[in-house]
Design a protein around this motif. Structure first.
Motif, mmCIF file in Angstrom:
data_model
loop_
_atom_site.group_PDB
_atom_site.id
_atom_site.type_symbol
_atom_site.label_atom_id
_atom_site.label_comp_id
_atom_site.label_asym_id
_atom_site.label_seq_id
_atom_site.Cartn_x
_atom_site.Cartn_y
_atom_site.Cartn_z
ATOM 1 N N VAL A 11 46.143 -14.582 53.803
ATOM 2 C CA VAL A 11 47.156 -13.983 52.935
ATOM 3 C C VAL A 11 48.403 -14.848 52.935
ATOM 4 O O VAL A 11 48.911 -15.234 53.988
ATOM 5 C CB VAL A 11 47.520 -12.565 53.418
ATOM 6 C CG1 VAL A 11 48.661 -11.988 52.585
ATOM 7 C CG2 VAL A 11 46.305 -11.645 53.371
ATOM 8 N N ALA A 18 51.244 -11.107 46.855
ATOM 9 C CA ALA A 18 50.290 -11.551 47.866
ATOM 10 C C ALA A 18 49.119 -12.266 47.200
ATOM 11 O O ALA A 18 48.552 -11.760 46.232
ATOM 12 C CB ALA A 18 49.787 -10.372 48.675
ATOM 13 N N ASP A 19 48.784 -13.440 47.724
ATOM 14 C CA ASP A 19 47.596 -14.184 47.279
ATOM 15 C C ASP A 19 46.593 -14.118 48.428
ATOM 16 O O ASP A 19 46.842 -14.655 49.512
ATOM 17 C CB ASP A 19 47.979 -15.632 46.961
ATOM 18 C CG ASP A 19 46.846 -16.371 46.257
ATOM 19 O OD1 ASP A 19 45.699 -15.887 46.293
ATOM 20 O OD2 ASP A 19 47.108 -17.445 45.678
ATOM 21 N N ILE A 20 45.488 -13.452 48.199
ATOM 22 C CA ILE A 20 44.525 -13.160 49.253
ATOM 23 C C ILE A 20 43.214 -13.873 48.947
ATOM 24 O O ILE A 20 42.668 -13.724 47.840
ATOM 25 C CB ILE A 20 44.271 -11.634 49.342
ATOM 26 C CG1 ILE A 20 45.597 -10.891 49.541
ATOM 27 C CG2 ILE A 20 43.267 -11.303 50.441
ATOM 28 C CD1 ILE A 20 45.553 -9.452 49.103
ATOM 29 N N LEU A 32 39.862 -5.055 49.884
ATOM 30 C CA LEU A 32 40.995 -4.976 50.795
ATOM 31 C C LEU A 32 41.335 -3.510 50.971
ATOM 32 O O LEU A 32 41.498 -2.776 49.983
ATOM 33 C CB LEU A 32 42.187 -5.733 50.207
ATOM 34 C CG LEU A 32 43.446 -5.809 51.061
ATOM 35 C CD1 LEU A 32 43.288 -6.874 52.142
ATOM 36 C CD2 LEU A 32 44.661 -6.135 50.181
ATOM 37 N N GLN A 54 45.067 -11.210 43.838
ATOM 38 C CA GLN A 54 46.521 -11.358 43.794
ATOM 39 C C GLN A 54 47.111 -9.989 43.473
ATOM 40 O O GLN A 54 46.727 -9.360 42.483
ATOM 41 C CB GLN A 54 46.931 -12.390 42.751
ATOM 42 C CG GLN A 54 46.501 -13.813 43.125
ATOM 43 C CD GLN A 54 46.838 -14.833 42.062
ATOM 44 O OE1 GLN A 54 46.483 -14.683 40.890
ATOM 45 N NE2 GLN A 54 47.533 -15.885 42.457
ATOM 46 N N TYR A 64 46.255 -4.244 57.117
ATOM 47 C CA TYR A 64 45.147 -4.271 56.155
ATOM 48 C C TYR A 64 43.839 -4.589 56.870
ATOM 49 O O TYR A 64 43.817 -5.140 57.966
ATOM 50 C CB TYR A 64 45.406 -5.290 55.039
ATOM 51 C CG TYR A 64 45.393 -6.738 55.472
ATOM 52 C CD1 TYR A 64 44.257 -7.541 55.318
ATOM 53 C CD2 TYR A 64 46.527 -7.332 56.032
ATOM 54 C CE1 TYR A 64 44.250 -8.867 55.708
ATOM 55 C CE2 TYR A 64 46.525 -8.668 56.431
ATOM 56 C CZ TYR A 64 45.384 -9.427 56.259
ATOM 57 O OH TYR A 64 45.373 -10.744 56.653
ATOM 58 N N ASP A 76 40.997 -9.612 59.288
ATOM 59 C CA ASP A 76 40.943 -10.863 58.522
ATOM 60 C C ASP A 76 40.640 -12.028 59.471
ATOM 61 O O ASP A 76 41.372 -12.228 60.447
ATOM 62 C CB ASP A 76 42.290 -11.079 57.831
ATOM 63 C CG ASP A 76 42.336 -12.311 56.948
ATOM 64 O OD1 ASP A 76 41.353 -13.073 56.915
ATOM 65 O OD2 ASP A 76 43.390 -12.515 56.303
ATOM 66 N N ALA A 92 50.002 -8.458 57.481
ATOM 67 C CA ALA A 92 50.444 -9.519 56.572
ATOM 68 C C ALA A 92 51.814 -10.034 56.997
ATOM 69 O O ALA A 92 52.705 -9.243 57.336
ATOM 70 C CB ALA A 92 50.491 -9.001 55.138
#
Length: 612
Positions: A11, A18-20, A32, A54, A64, A76, A92
């Motif tokens: 992330v 947020a770009d995941i 997610l 995103q 998360y 993650d 995050a």
């Protein structure tokens, strides 16, 4: 970014969004889950093997989980924070928000490094990055300009050497997490101290290791001492390579780390045309160009194979330096006579002399311990590519009782050993507390929360040292008392003989940093000789107009040795046997050429001479 390029894992945030991205090549669906909002957001297929999303729904500080195929929730694999431990949700973070004050920092040239290895949890009573920061003035006064942190990637519980980390991107929460590490690095740079971080690219720890559930993270093609090898050259390996390369770049870019010590790179199994380390080095070089700061990769490798430290243009892997265990082994055997286990390969002073000359002891000779010819000579590799030491975490902690050199040798030998390191044409490394002769052990400790795993570690340690059965069982690695025994005793610095030994180290480090010959790790002008019967060794080094002569006596009796015949007399720079260091007797301040000098037992004399 093209459809075929791997994505940056985990992330990140840009303008609040947020770009995941998630590597899960065999999953049919990925989502997610935000527990605080009870919200599930679907990820979409992206580059081969990746899923992406995103969103503004996930913000810094939020917890998360990832969900694969609508089933179990998992942290993650590229998590930046695990505030509830290795089995809890990820958190995050936006690493770009730290208020750095080191804009003017341009690093320290590698050849000037004076390294100090430490373990965050046992270095101070606090056992945190803030605790280390409180001791920076002390390290600066000692003469240290580079601290090396044992691994800080998130591991189970709060006590571990660090090599059981399972989240390579997450900084151990009990140490202070990502923010605490950034603050420590910033403080180090204000003090003129570089930061080296030990990272593990060859395996993950056993507890909390969920990476294999996301895809073929491991391969059956190879095994390592820790089990199946990480997948760096088998099907779907691109995502794994990207995961660890991005991890390396993150430490440099987002934490301003100056160098990484890469643990046991010989256990990285990769037979692809472009070895993982080569690809990693190229990417680091690109970051150096972008930032204008030097970043170094220092390998731990026991293969005596120069391809690891040869430059890329010579088809090497491009590592900037490597640890040299063989120097330590030869020095340890010379000092103690111990020849059990891998020490059986070392004869003592003859091998120490060879290591001063060649760094490696085995450069193609037959190794009795390995029962084969081993190694190659590092003919074209400069001295700053080799890190040497008289002790480190492995050489202490892998002993059953974690006993330090201070518990194994005399007071005089305790002074000779670091001097033998600091006069070498290599980079010197100290292990925390050795500078005052710390008496507390550095034991092996873990805090696995899985009772079965904890018991397996306990029994494994007993089996490992079963041949010491007459000495009882090794300390229980899972007992908190074992960890607490390993804490440094800072109060010793003000007591004798520790106080004098500390002053001795300060003087020795000052000489190394200031003398025009000793401060340059130059192998090109080194001559060395030894006398087996006397257990003496002489080391001659020169640079420009300066010459240095180091005379060492590893025996327990005085020895007379000849002084090389040169045109000018030698002047005394350093004498480990001087009464100011609680030694038995001072040596002549000036030596005439062609004369003999008496070396006190277990001592070193350092003389220099200028060309006229």
């Amino acid at each position: 970014m093209t459809a075929t390029q791997p994505l940056k894992p985990g992330v990140s945030f840009d303008s609040g969004q947020a770009d995941i991205s998630l590597w899960a090549p065999l999953a049919e669906a990925a989502a997610l889950f935000l527990p605080d909002k009870n919200q599930t957001l679907a990820l979409q297929p992206a580059a081969p093997g990746y899923w992406r999303l995103q969103t503004y729904q996930l913000q810094p500080g939020d917890l998360y989980w990832f969900v694969l195929n609508g089933e179990a929730r998992r942290p993650d694999p590229a998590s930046l924070s695990q505030p509830e431990g290795v089995h809890g949700p990820s958190q995050a973070l936006d690493l770009k928000n730290f208020p750095w004050t080191d804009e003017g920092w341009r690093g320290i040239p590698l050849e000037e490094y004076i390294l100090y290895e430490l373990h965050t949890g046992t270095f101070t009573d606090e056992g945190t990055f803030a605790g280390i920061e409180s001791r920076l003035a002390y390290l600066k006064e000692l003469g240290i300009n580079a601290i090396e942190l044992m691994p800080c990637a998130q591991f189970p519980g709060g006590r571990n050497w660090g090599y059981d980390g399972v989240y390579p991107f997450a900084v151990q929460d009990s140490y202070g997490g990502a923010r605490g590490l950034q603050q420590l690095v910033d403080a180090c740079h204000r003090q003129g101290i570089a930061v080296v971080l030990d990272v593990v690219l060859n395996h993950l720890g056993p507890e909390g290791n969920y990476l294999g559930e996301f895809g073929p993270a491991f391969t059956d093609k190879y095994t390592t001492p820790w089990g199946r090898a990480l997948n760096f050259d088998d099907a779907w390996c691109d995502g794994m390579r990207q995961l660890f390369i991005e991890n390396v770049l993150m430490w440099f870019r987002d934490f301003h780390i100056d160098a990484l010590r890469l643990d046991a790179v010989h256990a990285i199994k990769d037979f692809s045309p472009d070895h993982l380390l080569r690809e990693m080095k190229r990417r680091v070089d690109e970051l150096v160009q972008e930032t204008g700061r030097p970043f170094y990769l220092i390998a731990e490798c026991d293969l005596n194979d120069t391809k690891f430290i040869d430059p890329l243009h010579k088809r090497g892997y491009g590592m900037d330096a490597q640890w040299v265990d063989e120097f330590h082994h030869a020095l340890r055997v010379t000092a103690t006579g111990e020849q059990s286990g891998y020490y059986s390969d070392f004869t003592g002073i003859a091998h120490l002399a060879k290591s001063y000359q060649d760094a490696f002891v085995y450069t193609g000779e037959f190794s009795p311990h390995r029962k084969k010819r081993f190694g190659e000579p590092p003919v074209h590799n400069p001295g700053h590519q080799f890190v040497v030491f008289s002790q480190n975490h492995d050489q202490i902690g892998n002993r059953m009782l974690g006993d330090r050199i201070s518990q194994l040798v005399s007071a005089e030998m305790l002074k000779l050993l670091p001097a033998a390191v600091f006069v070498s044409p290599f980079l010197p490394l100290l292990f925390m507390g050795e500078e005052w002769g710390e008496t507390a052990p550095f034991l092996y400790f873990v805090s696995h929360t899985d009772p079965g795993l904890a018991e397996a570690v306990r029994e494994g340690r007993k089996r490992e040292f079963s041949y010491f059965s007459g000495q009882g069982d090794p300390p229980d690695p899972t007992d908190e008392a074992t960890f607490r025994q390993s804490k440094l005793q800072w109060n010793l610095r003000g007591q004798e003989p520790h106080q004098t030994l500390l002053r001795y180290y300060q003087a020795l480090i000052r000489l190394r940093r200031q003398h025009p010959v000793l401060r340059r790790p130059d192998r090109s002008c080194v001559q060395v000789g030894h006398n087996e019967a006397q257990q003496t060794l002489w080391l001659f080094r020169e640079c420009g107009e300066e010459r240095v002569l180091c005379l060492m006596n590893f025996s327990k009796t005085p020895q007379s040795v000849p002084v090389p015949a040169l045109s000018e007399p030698w002047r005394l720079l350093f004498d480990s046997a001087d009464p100011q260091w609680n030694g038995p007797a001072a040596s002549p301040a000036v030596l005439e050429n062609g004369r003999e000098v008496t070396l006190q037992p277990e001592s070193i004399l350092i003389y220099d001479q200028r060309y006229e």
